[in-house]
Design an enzyme around this catalytic site. Sequence first.
Site, PDB file in Angstrom:
ATOM      1  N   ARG A 141     -81.319   5.252 -43.225  1.00 55.20           N
ATOM      2  CA  ARG A 141     -80.651   6.396 -43.849  1.00 55.20           C
ATOM      3  C   ARG A 141     -79.471   6.765 -42.963  1.00 55.20           C
ATOM      4  NH1 ARG A 141     -85.188  10.613 -45.929  1.00 55.20           N
ATOM      5  NH2 ARG A 141     -86.375  10.164 -44.046  1.00 55.20           N
ATOM      6  N   ASP A 170     -89.399  10.846 -54.278  1.00 57.37           N
ATOM      7  CA  ASP A 170     -90.537  11.454 -53.589  1.00 57.37           C
ATOM      8  C   ASP A 170     -91.786  11.555 -54.469  1.00 57.37           C
ATOM      9  OD1 ASP A 170     -89.224  11.722 -51.215  1.00 57.37           O
ATOM     10  OD2 ASP A 170     -88.860  13.878 -51.369  1.00 57.37           O
ATOM     11  N   ARG A 179     -97.163  17.145 -42.502  1.00 55.73           N
ATOM     12  CA  ARG A 179     -95.721  17.370 -42.481  1.00 55.73           C
ATOM     13  C   ARG A 179     -95.231  17.996 -43.774  1.00 55.73           C
ATOM     14  NH1 ARG A 179     -92.978  12.637 -42.685  1.00 55.73           N
ATOM     15  NH2 ARG A 179     -91.128  13.939 -42.530  1.00 55.73           N
ATOM     16  N   LYS A 222     -90.715  22.555 -48.815  1.00 60.52           N
ATOM     17  CA  LYS A 222     -90.328  22.100 -47.471  1.00 60.52           C
ATOM     18  C   LYS A 222     -88.865  21.681 -47.444  1.00 60.52           C
ATOM     19  CE  LYS A 222     -90.525  17.946 -45.818  1.00 60.52           C
ATOM     20  NZ  LYS A 222     -90.799  16.648 -45.166  1.00 60.52           N
ATOM     21  N   ASN A 223     -88.418  20.969 -48.472  1.00 65.70           N
ATOM     22  CA  ASN A 223     -87.063  20.422 -48.467  1.00 65.70           C
ATOM     23  C   ASN A 223     -85.990  21.491 -48.650  1.00 65.70           C
ATOM     24  OD1 ASN A 223     -88.062  17.875 -48.044  1.00 65.70           O
ATOM     25  ND2 ASN A 223     -87.937  17.241 -50.195  1.00 65.70           N
ATOM     26  N   CYS A 240     -86.243   4.963 -39.489  1.00 67.43           N
ATOM     27  CA  CYS A 240     -87.029   5.732 -40.443  1.00 67.43           C
ATOM     28  C   CYS A 240     -88.006   4.785 -41.118  1.00 67.43           C
ATOM     29  CB  CYS A 240     -86.119   6.371 -41.490  1.00 67.43           C
ATOM     30  SG  CYS A 240     -87.007   7.279 -42.767  1.00 67.43           S
TER      31      CYS A 240
END
Length: 429
Positions: free
Chosen positions: A131, A316, A408, A22-23, A126
Amino acid sequence: MDRIRIIGGTRLEGTIPISGAKNAALPLMIASLLTSETLTLENVPQLADVVQLGRILGNHGVDLAIAGKRPGQAVNSGQTFRLTAAEIVDTVAPYEMVSRMRASFWVLGPLVARMGEAKVSLPGGCAIGTRPVDLHLEALRCLGAEIDLEGGYVLAKAPGGLTGGRIDFPKVSVGATHNALMAAALARGESVIGNAAREPEIGDVAECLVKMGAKIEGIGTSTLLIQGAGELKGAVHAVLPDRIETGTYAMAVAATGGDVLLDNARADLLESVLDVLRTAGVEITITNHGIRVARNGAGLNPVSVETQPFPGFPTDMQAQLMALMSLADGTSDIRETIFENRFMHVQELARLGAEIDLDGDLARVSGVKGLHGAQVMATDLRASVSLVIAGLAAEGETIINRVYHLDRGFERIEEKLSRCGAQIERLSA
């Protein structure tokens, strides 16, 4: 609102296919703004964030076509996207879109680089802490953009186009590196990005930009040298495997015991995570097809880690490791150095019986003999999947609420786990 129901205590055995990252997929989709030709992306994961970004790019004029499976193509080989921004119809990214996904702020660099102007909403709050976008803005100033803030929006202008410049980030930022890299690819002349993020997803985007015509040296290092192409062309690029998904399933196998092949996983993308798992007593075997993870009856050793930018242990993966270490034979120290508010999963893990003490940025996890099922609430993407790991290992029933977070970032998680024997199902509201 959907929930996830898990009956824990089952060993995981079999094969789990690893999806595209995803990133990497999100910035690669945004890179389509840099050219009027078609950018074809293969191995794109089916995720809520990907769908949302497709809508956002459509607002700017990007035509998205999702190709069907080719004959003989594997079921889990991901989607193929064809993105064409033949004409940018709107250089404004409104609040109602940017507020739903922080990554959409990254359209700022490509829009001002190609169109000479952009108006992009500030992202807002967030769940895992502040951020700020100041590094993004300073990077564009270094490339000749004029930046103003007005009514919660960033106004960026470069009427004559961006020009090459030197960008030295005072701290590592993945998002700012993505934005600066894409903008520099269209800037006239040479740009240097110092203290650039080294995450594999940065390298994946850089490799795609090279295919599109940019000249980039230093890929994978902290210094990127970019010769702006002035005009970029279309390309075909496959999204690299998701290292966070890989590490997450590896920890699920470690927590429950069992033996699973993580198909299509690349060990070079998460060496720090694999090293931690080996220290914990998990058997890791690198194969031609991916990574085999096994724990057959042995206990888990406690570990101590500190989250760091790549190649260090990723933030993460912090929540997932905490779930695993709650079952270790001893006490583990986990220090979070990237985000100031990323321990919201601690209280929910405690509902399952975990013993965790917090002291500022340090979580001290005292291993227990077993977890027990309970009702829990997901607070963000990585926190939610840590509850899945804990629920798989816990005795009895666990119900995870607010699982839209999972959608997500994890593709078909119930299907992938159930194929390996997990008793897990989605309960629709």
